[in-house]
Design a protein around this motif. Structure first.
Motif, mmCIF file in Angstrom:
data_model
loop_
_atom_site.group_PDB
_atom_site.id
_atom_site.type_symbol
_atom_site.label_atom_id
_atom_site.label_comp_id
_atom_site.label_asym_id
_atom_site.label_seq_id
_atom_site.Cartn_x
_atom_site.Cartn_y
_atom_site.Cartn_z
ATOM 1 N N ILE A 53 -51.379 -29.244 2.648
ATOM 2 C CA ILE A 53 -52.539 -28.458 3.053
ATOM 3 C C ILE A 53 -52.318 -26.996 2.691
ATOM 4 C CG2 ILE A 53 -53.882 -27.639 5.032
ATOM 5 C CD1 ILE A 53 -53.245 -30.355 6.363
ATOM 6 N N GLY A 54 -53.310 -26.410 2.036
ATOM 7 C CA GLY A 54 -53.220 -25.012 1.632
ATOM 8 C C GLY A 54 -54.449 -24.224 2.034
ATOM 9 N N ALA A 55 -54.261 -22.925 2.201
ATOM 10 C CA ALA A 55 -55.372 -22.007 2.465
ATOM 11 C C ALA A 55 -56.015 -21.613 1.142
ATOM 12 C CB ALA A 55 -54.884 -20.776 3.214
ATOM 13 N N HIS A 56 -57.354 -21.538 1.146
ATOM 14 C CA HIS A 56 -58.112 -21.212 -0.073
ATOM 15 C C HIS A 56 -59.005 -20.002 0.213
ATOM 16 C CE1 HIS A 56 -59.498 -22.026 -4.030
ATOM 17 N NE2 HIS A 56 -60.641 -22.607 -3.715
ATOM 18 N N PRO A 57 -58.411 -18.813 0.339
ATOM 19 C CA PRO A 57 -59.172 -17.613 0.699
ATOM 20 C C PRO A 57 -59.897 -17.011 -0.488
ATOM 21 C CG PRO A 57 -56.855 -17.075 0.499
ATOM 22 C CD PRO A 57 -56.972 -18.550 0.256
ATOM 23 N N GLY A 58 -61.089 -16.479 -0.233
ATOM 24 C CA GLY A 58 -61.873 -15.856 -1.293
ATOM 25 C C GLY A 58 -62.616 -14.641 -0.796
ATOM 26 N N PHE A 59 -63.424 -14.073 -1.658
ATOM 27 C CA PHE A 59 -64.248 -12.937 -1.277
ATOM 28 C C PHE A 59 -65.267 -13.347 -0.214
ATOM 29 C CE2 PHE A 59 -63.428 -11.066 -5.697
ATOM 30 C CZ PHE A 59 -62.520 -10.131 -5.205
ATOM 31 N N LYS A 60 -65.645 -12.389 0.609
ATOM 32 C CA LYS A 60 -66.649 -12.658 1.635
ATOM 33 C C LYS A 60 -68.027 -12.598 0.974
ATOM 34 C CE LYS A 60 -67.722 -11.620 6.435
ATOM 35 N NZ LYS A 60 -67.433 -10.747 7.599
ATOM 36 N N ASP A 61 -68.387 -13.708 0.348
ATOM 37 C CA ASP A 61 -69.592 -13.768 -0.485
ATOM 38 C C ASP A 61 -70.116 -15.199 -0.468
ATOM 39 O OD1 ASP A 61 -71.587 -13.316 -2.391
ATOM 40 O OD2 ASP A 61 -70.206 -13.583 -4.075
ATOM 41 N N ARG A 62 -70.619 -15.622 0.678
ATOM 42 C CA ARG A 62 -71.098 -16.992 0.811
ATOM 43 C C ARG A 62 -72.260 -17.280 -0.139
ATOM 44 N NH1 ARG A 62 -70.036 -20.480 4.951
ATOM 45 N NH2 ARG A 62 -69.407 -18.840 6.377
#
Length: 250
Positions: free
Chosen positions: A63-72
């Motif tokens: 399991i990994g975290a997949h963080p991105g820009f705050k741009d839904r």
């Protein structure tokens, strides 16, 4: 022909929110060895994160975290002019959110893979790449950092002392400099099952890829990504899984 080296096959999951779903997480999980779970900024929400962690754990995948820009609205695929400090903070915030979901369920967080535009920008911008590597190391130096093969993110992760997985893509085409073909171009995404499989086998067994212009370039593949939002994802993942005889991560 299967690779003599075990290859990790990863997929981006948990990218719906509320009643809206993207992809078929349940169907693709049997064919991957690692799951990158959206952390609520580009996609996902607390309930989706909890459910996806549980689903991934039930299939015994990393399991990994997949963080991105705050741009839904843009699904995290639009560039944003954040400073390295802002990127560092953004990474820590999202990794921490997914870590809470894993800790509450008694499972481990294995890796971090930035999403979308953030991933692609960090592949070429060493300052952003360093901010990401620093954030991962500060949170937990034992986490694995996934980054585009041959990119600044891999270099900065190694320099920070992290374990890094050089990532390649089953369903994306490549440019001559080793970057992914921009999604704005018509040939950016591979939907043909046989073409995707041929690309994976070439990367896994010969360490090279044929670019969109037909040129062979060298490439290192520790992990291969399947995009869950690709309409052919499940069929491609099944073929790749069986061809590589996946059973565990490297």
């Amino acid at each position: 022909m299967a690779s003599s080296k075990m290859i990790d096959l990863n997929c981006d999951l948990g990218e719906g929110f509320g009643p809206w779903r993207m992809g078929n997480d349940e169907a693709i999980l049997p064919f991957v060895t690692s799951a990158n779970i959206a952390c609520g900024f580009h996609a996902g929400d607390p309930s989706t994160m909890m459910k996806t962690v549980a689903l991934a754990a039930s299939h015994d995948v990393h399991i990994g975290a997949h963080p991105g820009f705050k741009d839904r609205e843009g699904f995290g695929r639009r560039q944003m002019a954040l400073t390295p400090v802002e990127v560092y903070d953004l990474m820590l915030y999202q990794i921490g959110a997914l870590y809470a979901c894993t800790k509450a369920q008694g499972v481990s967080l294995h890796h971090v893979k930035p999403h979308g535009a953030l991933y692609n920008m960090a592949a070429q911008d060493s300052l952003l790449a360093k901010a990401i590597a620093d954030a991962v190391y500060a949170f937990d130096p034992n986490l694995v950092l996934y980054g585009l093969s041959g990119s600044a993110l891999i270099t900065e992760g190694e320099q920070r002392g992290l374990t890094v997985y050089s990532e390649t893509f089953a369903d994306r085409t490549y440019q001559a400099d080793g970057t992914l073909t921009p999604r704005t171009m018509v040939n950016a995404v591979i939907t043909d099952h046989d073409q995707a499989l041929a690309q994976v086998l070439l990367m896994a067994t010969e360490g090279k890829v044929i670019t969109a212009d037909g040129i062979d370039i060298p490439i290192k593949a520790d992990t291969i990504c399947m995009h869950g939002d690709n309409e052919s994802a499940i069929a491609i993942a099944r073929k790749v899984h069986h061809a590589l005889k996946l059973s565990s991560t490297p």
